[in-house]
Design an enzyme around this catalytic site. Structure first.
Site, PDB file in Angstrom:
ATOM      1  N   GLY A   1     -19.753  15.376  13.344  1.00 44.90           N
ATOM      2  CA  GLY A   1     -18.324  15.197  13.063  1.00 44.90           C
ATOM      3  C   GLY A   1     -17.690  14.147  13.965  1.00 44.90           C
ATOM      4  O   GLY A   1     -18.231  13.778  15.004  1.00 44.90           O
TER       5      GLY A   1
ATOM      6  N   ASN B   1     -10.675   6.295   9.673  1.00 41.17           N
ATOM      7  CA  ASN B   1     -11.851   6.341   8.814  1.00 41.17           C
ATOM      8  C   ASN B   1     -12.018   4.984   8.137  1.00 41.17           C
ATOM      9  O   ASN B   1     -11.038   4.413   7.643  1.00 41.17           O
ATOM     10  CB  ASN B   1     -11.688   7.415   7.731  1.00 41.17           C
ATOM     11  CG  ASN B   1     -11.536   8.803   8.309  1.00 41.17           C
ATOM     12  OD1 ASN B   1     -11.793   9.024   9.481  1.00 41.17           O
ATOM     13  ND2 ASN B   1     -11.114   9.740   7.485  1.00 41.17           N
TER      14      ASN B   1
ATOM     15  N   LYS C   1     -12.571   8.135  -1.608  1.00 41.75           N
ATOM     16  CA  LYS C   1     -13.604   9.168  -1.503  1.00 41.75           C
ATOM     17  C   LYS C   1     -14.414   9.291  -2.794  1.00 41.75           C
ATOM     18  O   LYS C   1     -15.535   9.782  -2.776  1.00 41.75           O
ATOM     19  CB  LYS C   1     -12.972  10.541  -1.204  1.00 41.75           C
ATOM     20  CG  LYS C   1     -12.104  10.591   0.043  1.00 41.75           C
ATOM     21  CD  LYS C   1     -12.934  10.519   1.307  1.00 41.75           C
ATOM     22  CE  LYS C   1     -12.067  10.661   2.553  1.00 41.75           C
ATOM     23  NZ  LYS C   1     -12.817  10.316   3.783  1.00 41.75           N
TER      24      LYS C   1
END
Length: 496
Positions: free
Chosen positions: A210, A239, A384
């Site tokens: 993570g 990100n 995504k």
């Protein structure tokens, strides 16, 4: 000694012995592998995380203690930007480092290798766009803002190969690897890996833990100290698949100028929740500190309350501005406090495992004078799925110097809701279904299900629903204009 403590001690001892065997086995097989792939610091880091995992009892928050953040702890972006920018913006930029979280693979979109190497717009990849943005900043302000990529063992090799193409760009690029931790058997709570190799049965034995691992890995790599020595003071972390996460000069100025004499060490960009964001982490006040609350930490009885857009109005974009000196201090004091996320997985062979992870934003409570800034939704544009990809490839956005901005021709600042079915999941198949990307400037909602293809120059407006039932196929003819339409059944346009 309490029964739980005995169990804890037993598991810790068994685990340490087993991991010791894994390490020794790895050493006999290939000593270089041991040093290069799993450092002693990785092992220590994992042991600490595992020990904490065994000690945790019950939920990490008591719902009754949750309070709304004080008014001044989450500032509206308009208030920050109203201060204007100084003539000496270059001074602030020279204190900045851009860090992109680059540990993920493109498997969810049917691609092999790092997600950052998927083409998203005009043949440009996520990485291309990031480099273009920073190069534009450096040229415009005559500055030296470097780019740092946090890779994982999954993405490091492929990313480093591609970095050669940027050698003549005006951006210094550094990389470091996040840790490599062993997956744990859900029943025995022992490591799945039997040695350090990444092949054969061991391929699925390891995972990157993570993005909360950024603090330890950045510090352990030596790059943190190197950048501090160069006069860098802050990192902007995001990100790599969030195309809205560009360097914002107003937020940077706010951070560097430190109003009210309070030295802010951490800024989290948050934005207003919509119905699509109900699961996103939110900021709360807890025991006198600003804290990130994730859905995984919420007791089951309160999940619906957590999802309420009226009670928890904002969510974390994972765009973070953090003091380098503060990271160094907290790492050296071992004072970085992040909740453990237990991620359950089933391996290809059917074995149930858990991964112990942490989230970068969860460390907010460890920093002094942390602040939330409520930014426009345009700062959160993650890709995504192929549904997201359709939006950013369309005429809704224009591309300039690596940055996507919504077209002024769109009357509403919100993005349409797009839901493409399973026939569009993989990028390669998705691309074959569009002869050209439709005009979506006046689109509100698009749902596509089944075997559907789009001809050239299709225009979509309002709410459009296209459903091809099993065994049917729908070809939307070139030049079609669909406005508030439901198309179903079977529609084939045959060449003749």
């Amino acid at each position: 000694m309490h029964a739980n403590d005995v169990t804890l001690l037993k598991h810790t001892n068994i685990f340490s012995t087993t991991m010791g065997c894994v390490f020794r086995h790895g050493c006999l097989r290939n000593e270089k592998l041991l040093i290069a792939s799993v450092s002693k610091k990785d092992f220590e880091g994992f042991k600490n995380l595992y020990h904490r995992f065994l000690q945790v009892k019950g939920p990490s928050v008591e719902w009754i203690k949750i309070k709304r953040p004080p008014e001044d702890s989450i500032q509206p972006y308009d208030k920050i930007s109203a201060r204007g920018l100084p003539d000496s913006m270059a001074n602030s930029l020279n204190k900045l480092v851009v860090v992109k979280l680059n540990g993920g693979l493109g498997t969810s979109m049917g691609c092999k290798g790092p997600k950052s190497l998927i083409s998203v717009r005009n043949e440009n990849t996520f990485l291309d766009l990031t480099v273009q943005q920073i190069e534009h900043l450096n040229k415009t302000y005559n500055t030296d803002v470097p780019l740092v990529l946090m890779n994982s063992f999954n993405t490091d090799e492929d990313t480093k190969k591609i970095l050669q193409k940027y050698t003549h760009h005006r951006v210094k690029i550094h990389t470091f690897n996040q840790s490599r931790y062993p997956r744990i058997n859900k029943e025995s709570l022992l490591p799945v890996a039997t040695n350090l190799s990444m092949t054969g049965q061991n391929t699925e034995g390891w995972y990157p833990p993570g993005h909360g691992d950024i603090y330890a890995s950045f510090y352990n790599s030596g790059l943190l100290d190197q950048l501090i020595a160069q006069g860098k003071e802050y990192i902007f972390v995001s990100n790599i698949d969030n195309l809205g996460a560009t360097v914002d000069l107003h937020i940077l100025h706010h951070l560097v100028s430190q109003p009210n004499g309070k030295r802010c060490e951490f800024i989290m960009e948050v934005t207003d929740k919509t119905r699509a964001d109900v699961k996103g982490g939110t900021l709360i006040q807890y025991e006198g500190k600003l804290r990130l609350l994730e859905i995984a930490q919420v007791p089951k009885a309160h999940v619906d309350e957590f999802k309420s857009v009226s009670k928890f109005k904002i969510f974390n974009t994972n765009n973070l501005w953090i003091s380098l000196a503060a990271i160094k201090r907290l790492q050296e004091q071992k004072a970085m406090d992040m909740e453990i996320i237990v991620n359950s997985k089933t391996l290809d062979g059917g074995q149930n495992v858990i991964q112990l992870e942490t989230a970068v934003g969860a460390a907010i409570k460890s920093f002094d004078n942390a602040l939330g800034i409520n930014v426009p939704r345009s700062r959160f544009l993650p890709v995504k799925t192929t549904s997201d990809l359709l939006l950013v490839m369309s005429n809704l956005y224009s591309l300039e110097a690596g940055s996507l901005t919504m077209s002024p021709k769109r009357e509403f600042p919100t993005t349409p809701h797009v839901k493409l079915g399973s026939s569009f999941t993989k990028v390669q198949e998705y691309l074959t279904r569009f002869e050209s990307i439709p005009d979506m400037l006046e689109l509100d909602h698009l749902t596509v299900s089944g075997d559907v293809t789009f001809g050239k120059n299709v225009s979509l407006k309002g709410t459009v629903i296209i459903i091809a039932n099993h065994g049917d196929r729908i070809d939307i003819p070139a030049g079609s204009m669909l406005e508030n339409k439901i198309v179903s059944g079977n529609l084939r346009i045959l060449d003749h």
